[in-house]
Scaffold this active site. Sequence first.
Site, short mmCIF file in Angstrom:
data_model
loop_
_atom_site.label_atom_id
_atom_site.label_comp_id
_atom_site.label_asym_id
_atom_site.label_seq_id
_atom_site.Cartn_x
_atom_site.Cartn_y
_atom_site.Cartn_z
N ASP A 37 -10.71 1.19 3.96
CA ASP A 37 -10.33 0.54 2.71
C ASP A 37 -11.29 1.00 1.63
OD1 ASP A 37 -9.70 -1.64 0.66
OD2 ASP A 37 -8.40 -2.21 2.32
N ILE A 38 -10.83 0.98 0.39
CA ILE A 38 -11.65 1.44 -0.71
C ILE A 38 -12.78 0.48 -1.02
CG2 ILE A 38 -10.10 0.40 -2.42
CD1 ILE A 38 -10.76 2.71 -4.31
N ASP A 75 -11.73 6.09 0.31
CA ASP A 75 -10.71 6.07 -0.73
C ASP A 75 -9.64 7.09 -0.35
OD1 ASP A 75 -9.22 6.31 -3.08
OD2 ASP A 75 -10.98 6.26 -4.40
N VAL A 76 -8.39 6.65 -0.24
CA VAL A 76 -7.34 7.57 0.17
C VAL A 76 -7.12 8.69 -0.84
CG1 VAL A 76 -6.13 5.88 1.61
CG2 VAL A 76 -5.50 6.11 -0.81
N ASN A 102 -0.69 2.74 4.70
CA ASN A 102 -0.36 1.45 4.10
C ASN A 102 -0.98 1.25 2.72
OD1 ASN A 102 0.15 -1.67 4.20
ND2 ASN A 102 -2.05 -1.45 3.97
N SER A 158 8.72 0.62 -0.14
CA SER A 158 9.05 -0.62 -0.84
C SER A 158 10.55 -0.63 -1.08
CB SER A 158 8.30 -0.67 -2.18
OG SER A 158 8.80 -1.68 -3.03
N TYR A 175 4.95 3.30 -9.72
CA TYR A 175 5.17 2.63 -8.45
C TYR A 175 6.50 3.06 -7.84
CZ TYR A 175 5.25 -1.04 -4.92
OH TYR A 175 5.28 -1.71 -3.72
N VAL A 208 6.07 -9.39 -0.67
CA VAL A 208 5.28 -9.93 0.44
C VAL A 208 4.13 -10.73 -0.15
CG1 VAL A 208 3.95 -9.39 2.50
CG2 VAL A 208 5.89 -7.93 1.86
N THR A 210 1.07 -11.22 -0.71
CA THR A 210 -0.27 -10.62 -0.74
C THR A 210 -0.73 -10.59 -2.19
OG1 THR A 210 0.52 -8.36 -1.08
CG2 THR A 210 0.37 -9.14 1.21
#
Length: 276
Positions: A37-38, A75-76, A102, A158, A175, A208, A210
């Site tokens: 995760d970042i 970081d991806v 993800n 999505s 997005y 979702v 989140t």
Amino acid sequence: MGNLDGKVAFITGVARGQGRSHAVRLAADGANIIGVDICADIESNGYPMASRAELDETVELVEAKGGKMIAAVADVRDFHGLKAALDSGVEQFGRLDIVCANAGIASMSFRELTIDEELQQWNDVLNVNLFGAFHTARAAIPHLIAGGRGGSIVFTSSTAGLRGFGGVQGGGLGYAASKHGVVGLMRTLANALAPESIRVNTVHPTAVRTMMAVNPAMVAFLENYPDGGPHLQNPMPIDMLEPEDISAAIAYLVSDEAKFVTGVTFPVDAGFCNKL
């Protein structure tokens, strides 16, 4: 005994939300986890990103399910840093079988933005959601092929990756474009990797529960989206899904029960895409 006993899963965006839920579910099914995760904010994003403390909490939750987890801050958007984290995890666990790309952001805004703000949102969303998905797959594919056991890659897309909505600003357009883009990435890799028995699919959640969906900027965007009320409601009587609902779909797609399922856009959306 779980149906993923002995397998290893690589999950990005693992510190909270869907990524954490996927890690816990796959660990409960017997997998060990390599998670990144970042753990830092992205300035153009309208809500805070996960913290190192949340990443550590994910490790604890995985261990409570009997799994082992190697966690790293990465970081991806940074291919070499991401690859180094994955390579280290594979070296320690000795294998890789499952990849869950993800990590993602949704920089939606209702207020008027300057063109520079829009461009920054566009660039950041594309870099995390699409470039990051490619980086994840590119780092993982050599390990999957070297294992000689096949494998499974699941990209988180999505409903916005199957239908055209997101407004007219850079973040919303980015997005939708990024989530459509991972479908093309998935379909091409599904064909290219089929001879190696590596399956590649996308999941397409509706909203979702989140931070991405319930932060104030997103709530304001949805409340002011044209025809937003009925237009953005799920046909089934539920406002949002829980992360565990998406994890159930992931658990199926990465399992041997789906051993011949590849190249599929898999909605988990309470009928959202069917009505549009």
